[in-house]
Design a protein around this motif. Structure first.
Motif, PDB file in Angstrom:
ATOM      1  N   ILE A 193       0.887  -1.156   0.122  1.00 30.73           N
ATOM      2  CA  ILE A 193       0.099   0.023   0.143  1.00 30.73           C
ATOM      3  C   ILE A 193       0.959   1.350   0.047  1.00 30.73           C
ATOM      4  CG2 ILE A 193      -1.638   1.374   1.526  1.00 30.73           C
ATOM      5  CD1 ILE A 193      -2.689  -1.303   2.336  1.00 30.73           C
ATOM      6  N   ILE A 194       2.008   1.249   0.990  1.00 30.01           N
ATOM      7  CA  ILE A 194       2.762   2.386   0.777  1.00 30.01           C
ATOM      8  C   ILE A 194       3.570   2.490  -0.304  1.00 30.01           C
ATOM      9  CG2 ILE A 194       4.809   3.337   1.860  1.00 30.01           C
ATOM     10  CD1 ILE A 194       4.227   2.020   4.471  1.00 30.01           C
ATOM     11  N   ALA A 195       4.115   1.372  -0.916  1.00 33.39           N
ATOM     12  CA  ALA A 195       4.627   1.501  -2.371  1.00 33.39           C
ATOM     13  C   ALA A 195       3.580   2.064  -3.546  1.00 33.39           C
ATOM     14  CB  ALA A 195       5.047   0.429  -2.725  1.00 33.39           C
ATOM     15  N   ALA A 196       2.361   1.584  -3.371  1.00 31.24           N
ATOM     16  CA  ALA A 196       1.436   2.290  -4.505  1.00 31.24           C
ATOM     17  C   ALA A 196       1.304   3.628  -4.091  1.00 31.24           C
ATOM     18  CB  ALA A 196      -0.020   1.512  -4.226  1.00 31.24           C
ATOM     19  N   ILE A 197       1.426   4.195  -2.753  1.00 26.56           N
ATOM     20  CA  ILE A 197       1.279   5.893  -2.680  1.00 26.56           C
ATOM     21  C   ILE A 197       2.289   6.434  -3.250  1.00 26.56           C
ATOM     22  CG2 ILE A 197       0.890   7.330  -0.859  1.00 26.56           C
ATOM     23  CD1 ILE A 197      -0.677   5.213   0.782  1.00 26.56           C
ATOM     24  N   ILE A 198       3.541   5.837  -3.065  1.00 27.52           N
ATOM     25  CA  ILE A 198       4.948   6.452  -3.299  1.00 27.52           C
ATOM     26  C   ILE A 198       4.689   6.413  -4.963  1.00 27.52           C
ATOM     27  CG2 ILE A 198       7.319   6.417  -3.353  1.00 27.52           C
ATOM     28  CD1 ILE A 198       6.969   5.487  -0.720  1.00 27.52           C
ATOM     29  N   THR A 199       4.456   5.565  -5.725  1.00 22.61           N
ATOM     30  CA  THR A 199       4.575   5.286  -6.968  1.00 22.61           C
ATOM     31  C   THR A 199       3.062   5.322  -7.615  1.00 22.61           C
ATOM     32  OG1 THR A 199       4.649   3.037  -6.683  1.00 22.61           O
ATOM     33  CG2 THR A 199       6.704   4.147  -7.075  1.00 22.61           C
ATOM     34  N   PRO A 200       2.622   6.368  -8.097  1.00 28.18           N
ATOM     35  CA  PRO A 200       1.234   6.524  -8.350  1.00 28.18           C
ATOM     36  C   PRO A 200       1.095   6.120  -9.872  1.00 28.18           C
ATOM     37  CG  PRO A 200       2.248   8.679  -8.605  1.00 28.18           C
ATOM     38  CD  PRO A 200       3.255   7.971  -8.132  1.00 28.18           C
ATOM     39  N   THR A 201       2.044   5.169 -10.495  1.00 27.44           N
ATOM     40  CA  THR A 201       1.948   4.793 -11.925  1.00 27.44           C
ATOM     41  C   THR A 201       1.076   3.471 -12.113  1.00 27.44           C
ATOM     42  OG1 THR A 201       3.828   3.424 -11.469  1.00 27.44           O
ATOM     43  CG2 THR A 201       4.300   5.677 -12.206  1.00 27.44           C
ATOM     44  N   GLY A 202       0.928   2.866 -11.123  1.00 25.33           N
ATOM     45  CA  GLY A 202       0.340   1.693 -11.395  1.00 25.33           C
ATOM     46  C   GLY A 202       0.879   0.368 -12.003  1.00 25.33           C
ATOM     47  N   ASP A 203       2.179   0.801 -12.467  1.00 26.67           N
ATOM     48  CA  ASP A 203       2.905  -0.267 -13.118  1.00 26.67           C
ATOM     49  C   ASP A 203       3.728  -1.018 -11.933  1.00 26.67           C
ATOM     50  OD1 ASP A 203       4.906  -1.440 -14.797  1.00 26.67           O
ATOM     51  OD2 ASP A 203       6.251   0.228 -14.637  1.00 26.67           O
ATOM     52  N   PRO A 204       3.251  -2.488 -12.282  1.00 27.07           N
ATOM     53  CA  PRO A 204       4.029  -3.290 -11.212  1.00 27.07           C
ATOM     54  C   PRO A 204       5.403  -3.420 -10.949  1.00 27.07           C
ATOM     55  CG  PRO A 204       2.330  -4.591 -12.564  1.00 27.07           C
ATOM     56  CD  PRO A 204       2.510  -2.987 -13.189  1.00 27.07           C
ATOM     57  N   PHE A 205       6.141  -3.162 -12.125  1.00 25.53           N
ATOM     58  CA  PHE A 205       7.530  -3.182 -12.238  1.00 25.53           C
ATOM     59  C   PHE A 205       8.069  -2.002 -11.287  1.00 25.53           C
ATOM     60  CE2 PHE A 205      11.976  -1.713 -13.955  1.00 25.53           C
ATOM     61  CZ  PHE A 205      12.572  -2.971 -13.291  1.00 25.53           C
ATOM     62  N   THR A 206       7.449  -0.923 -11.332  1.00 30.90           N
ATOM     63  CA  THR A 206       7.933   0.352 -10.449  1.00 30.90           C
ATOM     64  C   THR A 206       7.295   0.043  -9.169  1.00 30.90           C
ATOM     65  OG1 THR A 206       7.312   1.671 -12.575  1.00 30.90           O
ATOM     66  CG2 THR A 206       7.801   2.925 -10.381  1.00 30.90           C
ATOM     67  N   LEU A 207       6.248  -0.579  -8.977  1.00 34.81           N
ATOM     68  CA  LEU A 207       5.842  -0.673  -7.676  1.00 34.81           C
ATOM     69  C   LEU A 207       6.884  -1.717  -6.985  1.00 34.81           C
ATOM     70  CD1 LEU A 207       3.187  -0.468  -5.680  1.00 34.81           C
ATOM     71  CD2 LEU A 207       2.272  -2.775  -6.387  1.00 34.81           C
ATOM     72  N   SER A 208       7.189  -2.869  -7.585  1.00 32.55           N
ATOM     73  CA  SER A 208       8.154  -3.497  -6.986  1.00 32.55           C
ATOM     74  C   SER A 208       9.666  -3.207  -6.771  1.00 32.55           C
ATOM     75  CB  SER A 208       8.464  -4.805  -7.899  1.00 32.55           C
ATOM     76  OG  SER A 208       9.280  -4.266  -9.188  1.00 32.55           O
ATOM     77  N   LEU A 209      10.009  -2.047  -7.441  1.00 37.26           N
ATOM     78  CA  LEU A 209      11.356  -1.294  -7.194  1.00 37.26           C
ATOM     79  C   LEU A 209      11.113  -0.704  -6.035  1.00 37.26           C
ATOM     80  CD1 LEU A 209      11.928   0.328 -10.684  1.00 37.26           C
ATOM     81  CD2 LEU A 209      13.283  -1.391  -9.535  1.00 37.26           C
ATOM     82  N   VAL A 210       9.911  -0.279  -5.424  1.00 35.59           N
ATOM     83  CA  VAL A 210       9.817   0.642  -4.254  1.00 35.59           C
ATOM     84  C   VAL A 210       9.402  -0.568  -3.025  1.00 35.59           C
ATOM     85  CG1 VAL A 210       8.302   2.185  -2.691  1.00 35.59           C
ATOM     86  CG2 VAL A 210       9.162   2.607  -5.060  1.00 35.59           C
ATOM     87  N   ALA A 211       8.631  -1.470  -3.236  1.00 31.57           N
ATOM     88  CA  ALA A 211       8.076  -2.483  -2.384  1.00 31.57           C
ATOM     89  C   ALA A 211       9.282  -3.294  -1.952  1.00 31.57           C
ATOM     90  CB  ALA A 211       7.043  -3.260  -3.086  1.00 31.57           C
ATOM     91  N   VAL A 212      10.056  -3.994  -2.729  1.00 29.53           N
ATOM     92  CA  VAL A 212      11.056  -4.811  -2.236  1.00 29.53           C
ATOM     93  C   VAL A 212      12.320  -4.154  -1.602  1.00 29.53           C
ATOM     94  CG1 VAL A 212      13.013  -6.196  -3.434  1.00 29.53           C
ATOM     95  CG2 VAL A 212      10.811  -6.248  -4.622  1.00 29.53           C
ATOM     96  N   PRO A 213      12.858  -3.140  -1.739  1.00 33.59           N
ATOM     97  CA  PRO A 213      13.789  -2.452  -0.805  1.00 33.59           C
ATOM     98  C   PRO A 213      13.065  -2.172   0.725  1.00 33.59           C
ATOM     99  CG  PRO A 213      13.932  -1.153  -2.668  1.00 33.59           C
ATOM    100  CD  PRO A 213      12.684  -2.211  -3.118  1.00 33.59           C
TER     101      PRO A 213
END
Length: 231
Positions: A193-213
């Protein structure tokens, strides 16, 4: 030292911080080409910015110079604050404060750099080239670009403070490693949820770039809390 002597010392330190911060801001303002080369680096060459307000470029220049000046002098600011409070702390408290401030600062910079080099470029490319129709071309304003960069950098820096927060809570006997392991799955949902807020693109790849770290920081926090419990 009396109360008034402490107050005088605090006032002198704050004045020094203010003078150094203003000097750094003026310095950043003077080197406009280098400053905005740094700001515009993540957008790439295929994203073009526009300005639609007569005063906006000057105001953006002032704001970016202010924030960059704060970043440049932030180690000095932390030093002045620590030097003010350190005489009133015990040796153990000074070590804890030094670890918290130093570790928190490095983690905050790590989050900002991750956003600057990886997360934000993907976000800009996705949002800057996304079109609902070929009849609606994108015209990205300078203000929206700078605002998005500043907000995402701040959010990533704050999120990366997770290990320091967990370390402090563990030292105050508020947080346990068993609790963190038990609710690991719940933490994954919150992280997404936090990663989705930080990255408003909806792109799973960009979401994972935030969520994984962030998830790796959660696992690191578990190890840190466990070490505090063993000590």
């Amino acid at each position: 030292m009396t109360f008034w002597e402490h107050l005088d010392e605090l006032r002198s330190r704050l004045w020094r911080v203010l003078v150094v911060a203003l000097a750094a801001m003026v310095l950043c303002f003077c080197f406009k080409e280098q400053l905005f080369a740094i700001v515009f680096f993540p957008k790439g060459d295929n994203i073009h910015l526009i300005n639609i307000q007569i005063t906006q470029q000057f105001l953006v220049h002032m704001r970016v110079a202010l924030w960059m000046g704060i970043v440049v002098v932030s180690p000095y600011v932390l030093y002045e604050l620590f030097a003010f409070v350190a005489p009133g702390l015990y040796a153990l408290e000074r070590r804890m404060a030094l670890r918290a401030v130093g570790g928190g600062y490095l983690l905050f910079l790590g989050g900002v750099l991750l956003n600057y080099f990886i997360v934000f470029p993907f976000t800009v490319q996705f949002l800057g080239t996304y079109q609902v129709s070929p009849d609606v071309p994108n015209q990205i304003s300078l203000t929206s670009y700078v605002d998005l960069l500043l907000v995402m950098s701040l959010l990533m820096g704050v999120v990366f403070e997770l290990p320091v927060l967990c370390w402090l809570l563990a030292n105050f006997h508020v947080l346990k490693s068993t609790f963190m392991r038990r609710y690991r799955r719940h933490a994954v949902v919150v992280i997404l949820i936090i990663a989705a807020i930080i990255t408003p693109t909806g792109d799973p790849f960009t979401l994972s770039l935030v969520a994984v770290p962030i998830y790796l920081l959660w696992e690191l926090s578990i190890l840190i809390v466990k070490k505090v419990e063993c000590d």
